[in-house]
Design an enzyme around this catalytic site. Sequence first.
Site, PDB file in Angstrom:
ATOM      1  N   GLN A  72      -5.044  -9.786  21.988  1.00 17.72           N
ATOM      2  CA  GLN A  72      -4.986  -9.676  20.531  1.00 17.72           C
ATOM      3  C   GLN A  72      -5.932 -10.661  19.839  1.00 17.72           C
ATOM      4  OE1 GLN A  72      -0.313  -9.499  20.309  1.00 17.72           O
ATOM      5  NE2 GLN A  72      -1.163  -8.521  18.497  1.00 17.72           N
ATOM      6  N   HIS A  73      -6.178 -10.370  18.572  1.00 17.17           N
ATOM      7  CA  HIS A  73      -6.800 -11.283  17.603  1.00 17.17           C
ATOM      8  C   HIS A  73      -8.312 -11.458  17.738  1.00 17.17           C
ATOM      9  CE1 HIS A  73      -2.649 -12.304  17.018  1.00 17.17           C
ATOM     10  NE2 HIS A  73      -2.566 -13.077  18.076  1.00 17.17           N
TER      11      HIS A  73
ATOM     12  N   ASP B 204      -1.662  -6.608  23.682  1.00 15.49           N
ATOM     13  CA  ASP B 204      -1.132  -6.819  25.028  1.00 15.49           C
ATOM     14  C   ASP B 204       0.384  -7.012  25.053  1.00 15.49           C
ATOM     15  OD1 ASP B 204      -1.344  -9.312  23.800  1.00 15.49           O
ATOM     16  OD2 ASP B 204      -2.588 -10.208  25.362  1.00 15.49           O
TER      17      ASP B 204
END
Length: 494
Positions: free
Chosen positions: A71-72, A253
């Site tokens: 992520q991110h 995830d």
Amino acid sequence: MTLVAGVDSSTQSCKVVVRDAQTGALVRSGRASHPDGTEIDPARWWDALQAAIADAGGLDDVDAIAVGGQQHGMVALDADGNVVRDALLWNDTRSAQAALDLIGELDGTPRDGAVGASEGAPLLDGATAWAQATGSVPVASLTVTKLRWLRDAEPENAARVAAVALPHDWLTWRLAGHGPGTGRTGLEALTTDRSDASGTGYWSPFTDDYRRDLLELALGHDAVLPRVVRPGEPAGTSAVGARGPLLGAGAGDNAAAALGLGLVPGDVAISIGTSGVVSAIASAPSADGSGLVTGFADATGAFLPLACTLNASRVLDAAARMLGVDHAGLSELALAAPAGADGLVLVPYLEGERTPNKPDATGALHGIRLANTTPAHLARAAVEGMLCALADGLDALRAQGVQVERVFLIGGGAQSQAVREIAPSVLGLDVTVPTPGEYVADGAARQAAWVLSGEPTPPAWTGAGESTVYRAEPAPRVREQYAAVRELTGTRPA
């Protein structure tokens, strides 16, 4: 047999599983490594995906595929679909000051959530305003802070940004045949899902929509954002694979792992990987102004409140390295020492920390005495310190009203016998350890099967492995001595 594929494009590697769409039985798998670092050329992810697909025997007999990913990460694209600069990953902390700036800029926000104050309106502090707008308070991990860093540190690159994607968005786009050199560079073809969008800092789990005002606040201008595909719906078709497999929306995830494990309300997953994640399934979004809990969405239409630490399995790696042993040796040493390590406490902020938000902190070792300066005591302190940080995350979820009935321990660190045996005493709960597996890739594969089925809910696969339940007497003294020193850490030099 109808086959589906799931991808886990994680920080360290890319894994591909091919499973029976009806039962979930594993047919074959493959993997490839990712380079180290906190900023990566996304092309390396694409190369690793191609290698992992080949290692898994290809996709020519696969009818659907979905991608779970870290992520991110900020993937900034120009108007021609080229990557503007190397992607900044979730664990890159250079945007810590940008996070503070963004929080400060929402100080005095009206309770209706609009950016900027209006005379006489009830006002919110910045952290609460962000939590109520996006479910999360900005920290260096979130994409929105990386965009602000880009605006301030690399304004020429920021000005080139025409679209912003996350790692799994970009890989899904490439699988669909888009990207530089393909002749198909349409940014409007970018897609994502609500779980990964909820980790950007400019998407609202309360409205299921982007907050473009917050995107502009960070980047300085608007940009194309991926279309958010609803759970169970296709995102398109893949240009990789002879059958033109359907593409699932993909997932962050943690949401993919929850789908792979089949978590339901009351279940909590504690994942010990590069990061440590405590996540739960909830029926309503959360807004924690303290920033300890981020109010993400899941991959099914529900919500995934979670607390994330930057330091998990690498705490064990570091302890093993210091002691000159492998992980089995570290486990044996830790189990040879008493609970509480005779007062030796490790605060595991080795690379700064996200929960609590201490990006510049260092780790610290407290309570050193002649009696506890043994390898066994240090090993025990490392395991307990890591688990105490995760137990704090579990407490933060409870404080947000999250129901906790069962705890699942997953990730590479969960394979440590010491972690398995010590976790119940630190957490104060029985711990279930499922058969080791690629839960993120499995969740992505289950999503692919869901898309293929056209049903309103994901398939109830029967191919899951066995689980082992670990029990131990609670050891509250361990948490107490950790709580007494966890704020006493150093600061990394500038």
